[in-house]
Motif scaffolding. Structure first.
Motif, short mmCIF file in Angstrom:
data_model
loop_
_atom_site.label_atom_id
_atom_site.label_comp_id
_atom_site.label_asym_id
_atom_site.label_seq_id
_atom_site.Cartn_x
_atom_site.Cartn_y
_atom_site.Cartn_z
N LEU A 209 27.54 29.97 60.28
CA LEU A 209 28.69 30.74 60.73
C LEU A 209 28.45 31.34 62.10
CD1 LEU A 209 29.25 32.64 57.37
CD2 LEU A 209 30.48 30.61 58.13
N PRO A 210 29.53 31.66 62.82
CA PRO A 210 29.35 32.31 64.13
C PRO A 210 29.00 33.79 64.02
CG PRO A 210 31.67 31.98 63.68
CD PRO A 210 30.93 31.29 62.57
N VAL A 211 29.48 34.45 62.95
CA VAL A 211 29.17 35.86 62.71
C VAL A 211 28.90 36.04 61.22
CG1 VAL A 211 30.53 36.77 64.63
CG2 VAL A 211 31.63 36.41 62.43
N GLU A 212 28.18 37.08 60.87
CA GLU A 212 27.85 37.33 59.48
C GLU A 212 28.93 38.19 58.83
OE1 GLU A 212 24.52 39.89 57.14
OE2 GLU A 212 23.78 38.37 58.55
N GLN B 246 37.29 37.77 44.38
CA GLN B 246 37.88 36.78 43.47
C GLN B 246 39.34 37.09 43.20
OE1 GLN B 246 35.53 35.54 40.27
NE2 GLN B 246 37.20 34.61 39.13
N LEU B 247 39.69 38.35 43.01
CA LEU B 247 41.07 38.70 42.71
C LEU B 247 41.97 38.45 43.91
CD1 LEU B 247 43.13 39.81 40.76
CD2 LEU B 247 42.48 42.13 41.43
N GLU B 248 41.49 38.77 45.11
CA GLU B 248 42.28 38.52 46.32
C GLU B 248 42.53 37.02 46.47
OE1 GLU B 248 42.09 39.52 51.09
OE2 GLU B 248 40.26 38.92 50.03
N TYR B 249 41.49 36.22 46.32
CA TYR B 249 41.69 34.78 46.46
C TYR B 249 42.63 34.23 45.39
CZ TYR B 249 41.08 29.82 46.20
OH TYR B 249 41.35 28.49 46.12
N LEU C 247 29.60 37.15 48.88
CA LEU C 247 30.13 35.81 49.15
C LEU C 247 29.15 34.73 48.70
CD1 LEU C 247 31.81 36.25 52.64
CD2 LEU C 247 32.96 35.63 50.51
N GLU C 248 27.86 34.93 48.95
CA GLU C 248 26.86 33.95 48.52
C GLU C 248 26.84 33.84 47.00
OE1 GLU C 248 23.46 33.90 52.04
OE2 GLU C 248 23.25 35.31 50.37
N GLU C 249 26.97 34.97 46.33
CA GLU C 249 27.00 34.94 44.85
C GLU C 249 28.23 34.21 44.35
OE1 GLU C 249 26.95 38.07 41.08
OE2 GLU C 249 26.57 38.79 43.13
N TRP C 250 29.38 34.45 45.01
CA TRP C 250 30.62 33.78 44.61
C TRP C 250 30.52 32.26 44.83
CZ3 TRP C 250 34.79 31.95 48.00
CH2 TRP C 250 35.94 31.59 47.31
N LEU C 251 29.98 31.85 45.99
CA LEU C 251 29.82 30.42 46.27
C LEU C 251 28.80 29.79 45.34
CD1 LEU C 251 29.83 30.52 50.18
CD2 LEU C 251 31.62 29.61 48.69
N ARG C 252 27.76 30.52 44.99
CA ARG C 252 26.76 29.99 44.05
C ARG C 252 27.40 29.72 42.70
NH1 ARG C 252 21.92 33.80 43.53
NH2 ARG C 252 23.46 35.04 42.40
N GLY C 253 28.32 30.60 42.27
CA GLY C 253 29.02 30.37 41.02
C GLY C 253 29.89 29.13 41.06
N THR D 231 36.18 35.19 59.09
CA THR D 231 35.20 34.30 58.48
C THR D 231 35.22 34.41 56.97
OG1 THR D 231 33.80 34.48 60.44
CG2 THR D 231 32.77 33.70 58.42
N GLU D 232 35.35 35.62 56.46
CA GLU D 232 35.40 35.81 55.00
C GLU D 232 36.61 35.11 54.40
OE1 GLU D 232 36.26 39.45 51.91
OE2 GLU D 232 35.06 39.87 53.72
N HIS D 233 37.80 35.30 55.01
CA HIS D 233 39.00 34.63 54.52
C HIS D 233 38.86 33.11 54.62
CE1 HIS D 233 41.67 37.99 53.68
NE2 HIS D 233 41.23 38.58 54.78
N LEU D 234 38.23 32.65 55.67
CA LEU D 234 38.03 31.21 55.86
C LEU D 234 37.21 30.63 54.72
CD1 LEU D 234 38.14 28.67 57.67
CD2 LEU D 234 36.09 29.52 58.80
N LEU D 235 36.09 31.26 54.37
CA LEU D 235 35.22 30.75 53.30
C LEU D 235 35.96 30.79 51.96
CD1 LEU D 235 31.83 32.41 54.28
CD2 LEU D 235 32.57 30.06 54.70
#
Length: 680
Positions: A324-327, A80-83, A334-340, A301-305
């Motif tokens: 996604l193409p890779v996990e 969250q802080l990076e984003y 990330l799932e917890e962040w998107l769920r929020g 992929t992480e930066h993309l999401l």
């Protein structure tokens, strides 16, 4: 540019905890933000062997003049802080997948009396039905244009709709039967809303029902030998099938998913995404970005999401599934962040078999082709851009690389409505978010050199003010809404972290300043007089590290301060071409602003000279009557119907406007076949 060894932290200063770090240049501008599970290990990789880094990473560490970091308590807080910092500072060396537009949706305003079909972006509105996302927006407009043949729902703006109601004449769509014209009463509000509901039902997946109904009507018309109606039904069926075929079912109808794929090489990466809603592909989008460091597909992929879903446009932007193409390494966080963000569960998956894996293969093929096409189109551009900047630096004998260039132009007509423009180019590409416009008045507007001196002085006074201002410390909220925990440290009198560079305060981040980042080169449109004025303005402010040149239009000569002869660049020079494009862009920007200002000064309302009328009442009168002609024809009683206009003011307005013009006699009608006058 600084050597990385000049600002490398001392051994043992960098903590080994997870955190987020920032590189700043010598103007304290954030140029790169990153996160790491182990800050010491990650940051040491930048300084251990700078010459072994990737080209763009090497340019970043040599452009930077300091590095600072913030320790956080968990991977989720680091995400969250990076984003938050990437979104706030838009660092030039970060991979940026997002563009300046939000996703376009097809929206139907069902809460209105006369629902309207339109393309909408941004936050969702209550009482409006949305379909999409679609990309590009052209796809939505083509779909709507096709469907209006069968479902002629209103698409006009409020202004067009109200004008049609006042005049009693529909717009062009009403005449060509692509609108049922509720504005002039051709259809009742109830029937029009039912038509809009049918439009929504078709977009919601009930296309088969409408196509079957039209086929039945077509067959009945053929049986009655009404071939004209049958042909119309046939064309309507073909239109619906065209729209239906564009959104063929690719997955089960309860599937809402975004499917991402990556294709990369050592320097760049291409990303493609298919948006599947209700089992149908609703849109496609793609990016090609330069890689800053040797990031793995999981890191990309992480930066993309983070960047695609983190802009807060509403929970409906995020589907139930993201394929996604890779996990990513930190998938649970990330799932917890998107769920929020979404308010419900979001699943990140890498499909291995079945229809979803096959569709991911299609997206992957699109990404591979997009990267190949980008390489073939941009290989020359990247080389040319770098060559142009290098050529300019050598021709002008400048000691620094031209990372940022600003160009200024003055525009006026015989000394009236004097304005100026400032356009910005970074790395050879325009940065339109930093463009600025200046309005020039008083003694500064007497000639071009005075105007140039005034503009340069104002721009760089702001730069000095922003440079000396004490910035507020930054912090980011944690996922639960509280501040993220930060380690203790001291901030010196200039607002710069001391010691190991860890920020401590948890106050709200200060807004980014407008003029805090100076250019390496200032280009003015003109010859020696304009160059001298700009150079004098910088000298009067004590600024010595910004270089000035002028580009004269007539012979395209490049003038330097205090030089008797210009620098002549070859006509085929990439550097000259770059200067010409910057100058032309500044000229275009200045001309547009000048026209706006001149247009406003020439717009005079019929009510401007009426005593007792302020701007609010003038606006209310024109809005009520719709035109100056109707206003002049209004009686005193009709004028009093406008809020705020009493008997005395109405009589004064009527008296000052004068009598209404008599209507002109109507011309007689003529029979075009015989030439005879038709009696009315």
């Amino acid at each position: 540019m600084a050597l990385p060894s000049s600002y490398r932290p001392k051994p043992g200063e960098i903590p080994t905890q997870p955190g987020v770090y920032r590189f700043r240049d010598d103007n304290k501008r954030v140029i790169y933000v990153g996160k790491a599970k182990n800050l010491r290990s990650r940051l040491n990789s930048y300084f251990a062997n700078p010459d072994g880094l990737m080209p763009r990473t090497r340019a970043m560490v040599h452009t930077a003049a300091s590095v600072e970091w913030t320790v956080v308590g968990s991977e989720l807080e680091a995400i969250q802080l990076e984003y938050t910092w990437i979104k706030e500072f838009t660092p030039r060396f970060n991979i940026m997948f997002r563009d300046d537009k939000s996703y376009p949706y097809l929206a139907v305003t069902m809460s209105e009396k006369f629902p309207r079909v339109q393309v909408m972006r941004g936050d969702r509105r209550k009482g409006t039905k949305y379909f999409g996302p679609f990309y590009p927006a052209k796809a939505i407009r083509e779909t709507v244009d096709t469907l209006l043949r069968v479902f002629p729902v209103r698409t006009c703006s409020v202004g067009v709709f109200n004008r049609a109601q006042r005049t009693g004449r529909p717009c062009l769509l009403g005449y060509i039967d692509k609108c049922s014209a509720p504005c002039v009463g051709r259809i009742s509000p109830e029937d029009h809303k039912a038509l809009a509901a049918e439009f929504c039902a078709f977009m919601g997946g009930e296309a088969d029902r409408f196509i079957r109904a039209l086929e039945q009507k077509m067959n009945a018309a053929v049986a009655e030998l009404d071939y004209e109606s049958a042909a119309r039904y046939r064309d309507d069926i073909a239109a619906l099938k065209r729209v239906f075929e564009r959104n063929a079912v690719v997955l089960s109808e309860d599937t809402d998913a975004d499917i991402f794929a990556l294709a990369e090489d050592e320097l760049e990466a291409a990303v493609q995404v298919f948006h599947v809603r209700g089992g149908r592909i609703r849109g496609q989008r793609g990016w090609v970005v330069e890689k800053v460091e040797d990031a793995s597909p999981a890191d990309l992929t992480e930066h993309l999401l983070q960047q695609v879903y983190g802009d807060g446009e509403g929970p409906d932007r995020i589907p139930k599934q993201v394929l996604l193409p890779v996990e990513p390494e930190n998938r649970p966080e990330l799932e917890e962040w998107l769920r929020g963000l979404r308010g419900s569960k979001v699943e990140l998956r890498v499909p291995q078999r079945g229809d979803k894996a096959a569709l991911l293969g299609t997206v992957q093929e699109n990404a591979t082709q997009a990267l190949a096409l980008h390489k073939s189109r941009r290989a020359g551009d990247l080389t040319t851009r770098s060559a142009a900047l290098q050529e300019l630096q050598e021709a002008l004998d400048l000691p620094v690389a031209l990372l940022r260039i600003e160009c200024y132009d003055i525009s006026h007509v015989q000394g009236t409505n004097v304005v100026a423009s400032m356009v910005v180019v970074e790395d050879g590409l325009p940065k339109k978010s930093d463009y600025r416009r200046f309005s020039i008045t008083g003694d500064a507007a007497r000639d071009d050199t005075s105007a140039m001196y005034d503009v340069i002085s104002r721009r760089f006074r702001n730069y000095l003010a922003d440079k000396t201002a004490v910035p507020e410390p930054e912090a980011a909220p944690s996922p639960g809404g509280t501040k993220a925990p930060l380690a203790a440290d001291v901030i010196d009198s200039n607002g710069i972290p001391a010691g190991d560079g860890v920020l401590t305060d948890t106050t709200t981040p200060a807004p980014r300043t407008k003029f805090a980042y100076p250019p390496n080169l200032v280009v003015v449109d003109g010859g020696p007089p304009q160059v001298s004025a700009a150079s004098r303005a910088l000298a009067d402010l004590g600024i010595t590290d910004v270089f000035v040149v002028g580009l004269a239009k007539r012979l395209e000569e490049v003038w330097l301060p205090d030089d008797d002869f210009p620098v002549i660049l070859p006509r085929a020079s990439h550097g000259l071409y770059l200067l010409q494009r910057i100058r032309d862009e500044a000229h275009r920007f200045a001309i547009n602003y000048h026209r706006q200002k001149r247009g406003k000064s020439m717009t005079v309302s019929v009510l401007d000279g009426i005593q007792g009328l302020g701007p609010a009442k003038r606006k209310a009168l024109l809005k009520h009557f719709g035109s100056a002609k109707k206003l002049k024809a209004a009686s005193t009683e009709e004028l009093q119907a406008v809020p705020g206009v009493g008997p005395a003011l109405a009589a004064s307005i009527k008296r000052q406007l004068g009598p209404a013009a008599e209507p002109a006699a109507e011309a007689p009608s003529v029979n075009m076949a015989t030439g005879e006058i038709i009696e009315s």
